[in-house]
Design an enzyme around this catalytic site. Structure first.
Site, PDB file in Angstrom:
ATOM      1  N   CYS A   1       5.204   5.439  29.177  1.00  0.00           N
ATOM      2  CA  CYS A   1       4.288   5.556  30.319  1.00  0.00           C
ATOM      3  C   CYS A   1       3.065   4.656  30.148  1.00  0.00           C
ATOM      4  O   CYS A   1       2.615   4.021  31.098  1.00  0.00           O
ATOM      5  CB  CYS A   1       3.786   6.995  30.468  1.00  0.00           C
ATOM      6  SG  CYS A   1       5.047   8.233  30.253  1.00  0.00           S
ATOM      7  N   ASP A   2       2.496   4.633  28.961  1.00  0.00           N
ATOM      8  CA  ASP A   2       1.163   4.041  28.799  1.00  0.00           C
ATOM      9  C   ASP A   2       1.113   2.777  27.945  1.00  0.00           C
ATOM     10  O   ASP A   2       0.067   2.142  27.846  1.00  0.00           O
ATOM     11  CB  ASP A   2       0.211   5.090  28.193  1.00  0.00           C
ATOM     12  CG  ASP A   2       0.038   6.279  29.132  1.00  0.00           C
ATOM     13  OD1 ASP A   2       0.134   6.079  30.360  1.00  0.00           O
ATOM     14  OD2 ASP A   2      -0.182   7.404  28.652  1.00  0.00           O
TER      15      ASP A   2
ATOM     16  N   CYS B   1       2.949   9.329  25.363  1.00  0.00           N
ATOM     17  CA  CYS B   1       4.099   8.692  26.023  1.00  0.00           C
ATOM     18  C   CYS B   1       3.946   7.171  26.029  1.00  0.00           C
ATOM     19  O   CYS B   1       3.227   6.622  26.867  1.00  0.00           O
ATOM     20  CB  CYS B   1       4.234   9.247  27.443  1.00  0.00           C
ATOM     21  SG  CYS B   1       5.604   8.529  28.363  1.00  0.00           S
TER      22      CYS B   1
HETATM   23  C1  LIG Z   1       0.135  12.366  28.917  1.00  0.00           C
HETATM   24  C2  LIG Z   1       1.398  12.086  29.697  1.00  0.00           C
HETATM   25  C3  LIG Z   1       1.461  10.955  30.495  1.00  0.00           C
HETATM   26  C4  LIG Z   1       2.617  10.701  31.225  1.00  0.00           C
HETATM   27  N1  LIG Z   1       2.642   9.596  32.022  1.00  0.00           N
HETATM   28  C5  LIG Z   1       3.761   9.313  32.749  1.00  0.00           C
HETATM   29  C6  LIG Z   1       3.824   8.170  33.586  1.00  0.00           C
HETATM   30  O1  LIG Z   1       2.877   7.384  33.655  1.00  0.00           O
HETATM   31  N2  LIG Z   1       4.970   7.977  34.284  1.00  0.00           N
HETATM   32  C7  LIG Z   1       6.055   8.811  34.206  1.00  0.00           C
HETATM   33  O2  LIG Z   1       7.051   8.585  34.889  1.00  0.00           O
HETATM   34  N3  LIG Z   1       6.017   9.904  33.411  1.00  0.00           N
HETATM   35  C8  LIG Z   1       4.909  10.168  32.688  1.00  0.00           C
HETATM   36  N4  LIG Z   1       4.868  11.267  31.848  1.00  0.00           N
HETATM   37  C9  LIG Z   1       6.085  12.097  31.748  1.00  0.00           C
HETATM   38  C10 LIG Z   1       6.183  13.026  32.965  1.00  0.00           C
HETATM   39  O3  LIG Z   1       4.950  13.677  33.164  1.00  0.00           O
HETATM   40  C11 LIG Z   1       7.303  14.030  32.769  1.00  0.00           C
HETATM   41  O4  LIG Z   1       8.501  13.359  32.467  1.00  0.00           O
HETATM   42  C12 LIG Z   1       7.497  14.852  34.045  1.00  0.00           C
HETATM   43  O5  LIG Z   1       6.296  15.486  34.419  1.00  0.00           O
HETATM   44  C13 LIG Z   1       8.587  15.903  33.862  1.00  0.00           C
HETATM   45  O6  LIG Z   1       8.664  16.614  35.041  1.00  0.00           O
HETATM   46  P1  LIG Z   1       9.301  18.075  35.136  1.00  0.00           P
HETATM   47  O7  LIG Z   1       9.243  18.426  36.575  1.00  0.00           O
HETATM   48  O8  LIG Z   1      10.603  18.090  34.455  1.00  0.00           O
HETATM   49  O9  LIG Z   1       8.359  19.035  34.286  1.00  0.00           O
HETATM   50  P2  LIG Z   1       6.805  19.185  34.054  1.00  0.00           P
HETATM   51  O10 LIG Z   1       6.008  18.104  34.647  1.00  0.00           O
HETATM   52  O11 LIG Z   1       6.691  19.428  32.582  1.00  0.00           O
HETATM   53  O12 LIG Z   1       6.468  20.537  34.836  1.00  0.00           O
HETATM   54  C14 LIG Z   1       6.946  21.763  34.399  1.00  0.00           C
HETATM   55  C15 LIG Z   1       6.485  22.837  35.355  1.00  0.00           C
HETATM   56  O13 LIG Z   1       7.123  24.061  35.017  1.00  0.00           O
HETATM   57  C16 LIG Z   1       6.175  25.119  35.089  1.00  0.00           C
HETATM   58  N5  LIG Z   1       6.652  26.210  34.235  1.00  0.00           N
HETATM   59  C17 LIG Z   1       6.866  26.213  32.901  1.00  0.00           C
HETATM   60  N6  LIG Z   1       7.259  27.424  32.481  1.00  0.00           N
HETATM   61  C18 LIG Z   1       7.326  28.200  33.597  1.00  0.00           C
HETATM   62  C19 LIG Z   1       7.648  29.580  33.828  1.00  0.00           C
HETATM   63  N7  LIG Z   1       8.009  30.381  32.821  1.00  0.00           N
HETATM   64  N8  LIG Z   1       7.574  30.059  35.093  1.00  0.00           N
HETATM   65  C20 LIG Z   1       7.226  29.245  36.129  1.00  0.00           C
HETATM   66  N9  LIG Z   1       6.915  27.934  35.960  1.00  0.00           N
HETATM   67  C21 LIG Z   1       6.951  27.430  34.727  1.00  0.00           C
HETATM   68  C22 LIG Z   1       4.872  24.477  34.643  1.00  0.00           C
HETATM   69  O14 LIG Z   1       3.754  25.228  35.096  1.00  0.00           O
HETATM   70  C23 LIG Z   1       4.989  23.120  35.326  1.00  0.00           C
HETATM   71  O15 LIG Z   1       4.512  23.196  36.653  1.00  0.00           O
HETATM   72  C24 LIG Z   1       3.720  11.572  31.128  1.00  0.00           C
HETATM   73  C25 LIG Z   1       3.654  12.716  30.334  1.00  0.00           C
HETATM   74  C26 LIG Z   1       2.504  12.981  29.617  1.00  0.00           C
HETATM   75  C27 LIG Z   1       2.432  14.214  28.764  1.00  0.00           C
END
Ligand SMILES: Cc1cc2nc3c(=O)[nH]c(=O)nc-3n(C[C@H](O)[C@H](O)[C@H](O)COP(=O)(O)OP(=O)(O)OC[C@H]3O[C@@H](n4cnc5c(N)ncnc54)[C@H](O)[C@@H]3O)c2cc1C
Length: 312
Positions: free
Chosen positions: A140-141, A137
């Site tokens: 992010c980084d 990302c």
């Molecule tokens: C390496 C990295 C660094 C990042 N750094 C930053 C940063 O510094 N700042 C920033 O703003 N963003 C950052 N991001 C982006 C950020 O993490 C994501 O945009 C954010 O986490 C998305 O949130 P979400 O709630 O949509 O999903 P996610 O965080 O992807 O969470 C999805 C959830 O759904 C659950 N799930 C999936 N399938 C199922 C199922 N079938 N049944 C039940 N549960 C399920 C998973 O277990 C998980 O808990 C980073 C991403 C990465 C990969």
């Protein structure tokens, strides 16, 4: 244990979207059940330093931030259950969800916040340096690589956009692509080609990420030239893997409207999906921004829309 449980609202996923939805829904007295999935805390738990989530004047750690969100959701009344849904039936109400442990959940409204997974190269050395110089990302980084040299891996729009974005900070950006032409849009290619900070290594693949042990820190990569089959060491302080994302939407295929890249379709300015009572928030529906704060914002919207739906 095979359980049967009904909730007015179920929230799938424990990332920023899921926990924010849970906080708002709990405070609206909807008594939501949140199912964490196999990655409690979501993608933020696989990163270290977070500097762009509002409210903190210093760098915080991704896993810590997610613990705070979980505690806040529990404190206002969310029931958090460690379970993963493998099958859904959204054709009748109440909606039915079956978990991998065999438990059966039903609900009147459903918020899908199952997020997305960044695609990785699958190298052991990449895994070792994730969060220590290897990232998926740039938004992010990128800021952590001011005046440093970075590598970007990929050849599509994501890679082109990330490489261009990184030129705002890095002294040099090397784009490593395994083919002899890019798949990205022509306009992005033109911008890449004229940018003096960007070099492109064609027909090349990273074989190994190399770096220091203590503290863990990327120092470069061994890159294979696929035409000559020669390996070369390229020095760099950071490596951005930009080969795309997979939204976790497979279990909703054939039930909800999903776009060609697997993202759940929602109505404009809303989290409403193609089925009444089913809402989608965060990275599972967001192909563009993919940030914790945007996911949290959509989680809030989904809870407010679910509350409105349930009150009718
Ligand atoms: C390496 C990295 C660094 C990042 N750094 C930053 C940063 O510094 N700042 C920033 O703003 N963003 C950052 N991001 C982006 C950020 O993490 C994501 O945009 C954010 O986490 C998305 O949130 P979400 O709630 O949509 O999903 P996610 O965080 O992807 O969470 C999805 C959830 O759904 C659950 N799930 C999936 N399938 C199922 C199922 N079938 N049944 C039940 N549960 C399920 C998973 O277990 C998980 O808990 C980073 C991403 C990465 C990969």
């Amino acid at each position: 244990m095979h359980e049967k449980k009904h909730s007015r609202l179920i929230i799938l996923g424990s990332g920023p979207a899921g926990y924010t939805a849970a906080i708002y829904a709990s405070r609206a007295m909807l008594e939501p059940t949140l199912l964490t999935g196999i990655e409690p805390g979501g993608q933020m738990t696989i990163t270290t330093d977070v500097e762009n989530y509002p409210g903190f004047s210093e760098i915080i750690q991704g896993p810590w931030l997610m613990e705070q969100m979980k505690e806040q959701a529990v404190n206002v009344g969310t029931e958090v259950v460690f379970d993963t849904i493998v099958k859904v039936n959204l054709s009748d109400k109440p909606f039915e969800l079956i978990s991998d442990s065999g438990s059966e959940y039903t609900c009147d409204a459903l918020i899908i916040s199952t997020g997305a997974q960044a695609k990785w190269l699958g190298l052991d050395s990449e895994e070792k340096f994730k969060g220590y110089g290897v990232s998926a990302c740039a938004t992010c980084d990128g800021f952590f690589f001011k005046d440093k040299r970075v590598l970007v891996v990929g050849g599509g729009n994501t890679a082109a956009e990330e490489a261009l974005f990184l030129t705002n900070f890095a002294s040099k950006v090397t784009l490593i692509h395994r083919r002899d032409s890019l798949r990205s849009e022509k306009i992005l290619q033109e911008r890449l080609f004229i940018n003096e900070k960007i070099e492109i290594m064609w027909n090349s693949e990273i074989k190994k990420v190399i770096g220091k042990e203590e503290p863990l820190m990327v120092e470069g990569a061994i890159v294979n030239d696929k035409v000559t089959d020669q390996n070369k060491k390229i020095e760099a302080d950071g490596i951005f893997i930009a080969i795309g994302h997979s939204p976790s939407s497979q279990i909703f295929k054939d039930q909800l409207e999903i776009n060609q890249n697997g993202y759940i379709n929602t109505k404009p300015d809303s989290t409403v999906t193609s089925i009444e009572g089913v809402f989608a928030a965060g990275d599972v529906t967001d192909e563009k921004y993919r940030q914790a704060v945007t996911a949290a914002g959509m989680g809030c919207m989904a809870a407010l829309e679910a509350e409105d739906y349930l009150s009718k």
